[in-house]
Motif scaffolding. Structure first.
Motif, PDB file in Angstrom:
ATOM      1  N   CYS A  94       0.864  -1.204   0.003  1.00 23.64           N
ATOM      2  CA  CYS A  94      -0.083   0.011   0.041  1.00 23.64           C
ATOM      3  C   CYS A  94       0.862   1.293   0.029  1.00 23.64           C
ATOM      4  CB  CYS A  94      -1.034   0.118   1.318  1.00 23.64           C
ATOM      5  SG  CYS A  94      -0.117   0.300   2.775  1.00 23.64           S
ATOM      6  N   TYR A 120      -3.419   6.543 -10.522  1.00 21.81           N
ATOM      7  CA  TYR A 120      -3.873   4.857 -10.499  1.00 21.81           C
ATOM      8  C   TYR A 120      -5.078   4.671 -11.522  1.00 21.81           C
ATOM      9  CZ  TYR A 120      -1.343   5.019  -6.060  1.00 21.81           C
ATOM     10  OH  TYR A 120      -0.142   4.948  -5.202  1.00 21.81           O
ATOM     11  N   GLU A 134      -5.336   1.769 -13.106  1.00 29.53           N
ATOM     12  CA  GLU A 134      -5.705   0.422 -12.805  1.00 29.53           C
ATOM     13  C   GLU A 134      -6.584   0.274 -11.489  1.00 29.53           C
ATOM     14  OE1 GLU A 134      -2.488   1.006 -10.090  1.00 29.53           O
ATOM     15  OE2 GLU A 134      -2.691   1.212 -12.152  1.00 29.53           O
ATOM     16  N   LYS A 135      -7.543  -0.731 -11.609  1.00 30.47           N
ATOM     17  CA  LYS A 135      -8.644  -0.653 -10.441  1.00 30.47           C
ATOM     18  C   LYS A 135      -7.892  -0.844  -9.127  1.00 30.47           C
ATOM     19  CE  LYS A 135     -12.431  -3.778  -8.704  1.00 30.47           C
ATOM     20  NZ  LYS A 135     -13.103  -4.943  -8.949  1.00 30.47           N
ATOM     21  N   THR A 136      -8.125   0.185  -8.144  1.00 35.20           N
ATOM     22  CA  THR A 136      -7.435   0.313  -6.954  1.00 35.20           C
ATOM     23  C   THR A 136      -8.420   0.543  -5.959  1.00 35.20           C
ATOM     24  OG1 THR A 136      -5.839   1.494  -8.220  1.00 35.20           O
ATOM     25  CG2 THR A 136      -6.098   1.811  -5.739  1.00 35.20           C
ATOM     26  N   ARG A 137      -8.202   0.293  -4.609  1.00 37.89           N
ATOM     27  CA  ARG A 137      -9.118   0.478  -3.447  1.00 37.89           C
ATOM     28  C   ARG A 137      -8.407   1.575  -2.550  1.00 37.89           C
ATOM     29  NH1 ARG A 137      -9.707  -4.380   0.134  1.00 37.89           N
ATOM     30  NH2 ARG A 137     -11.402  -4.918  -1.610  1.00 37.89           N
ATOM     31  N   HIS A 183     -12.826   2.127  -9.279  1.00 38.63           N
ATOM     32  CA  HIS A 183     -12.055   2.028  -8.151  1.00 38.63           C
ATOM     33  C   HIS A 183     -12.944   1.776  -6.971  1.00 38.63           C
ATOM     34  CE1 HIS A 183      -8.547   3.501 -10.126  1.00 38.63           C
ATOM     35  NE2 HIS A 183      -8.732   4.731  -9.984  1.00 38.63           N
TER      36      HIS A 183
END
Length: 68
Positions: A6, A24, A26-29, A51
């Protein structure tokens, strides 16, 4: 977040969240740690992209965590 890959950012000025999210594609949390205003900034910047967000309410009033 021990043992997890992280990065931690602090929002330092107006629209800083927007700049962070742009880094970001790309798929990110994202973990929103703060008050209602900060959570709103995060939501507004990820609403139309793929996201996720987790809210950790640490604001002075914590209105979001108390609302039902």
């Amino acid at each position: 977040m021990e043992g997890r890959d992280c990065e931690i950012y602090f929002s330092e000025y107006k629209d800083h969240v927007k700049e962070i999210v742009k880094n970001y594609p790309e798929k990110t949390r994202f973990y929103s740690v703060g008050g209602d205003g900060f959570f709103n900034q995060v939501i507004q910047n990820i609403v139309h992209i793929n996201h996720g967000v987790v809210c950790l309410p640490f604001g002075t009033g914590n209105d979001f965590s108390r609302a039902r």
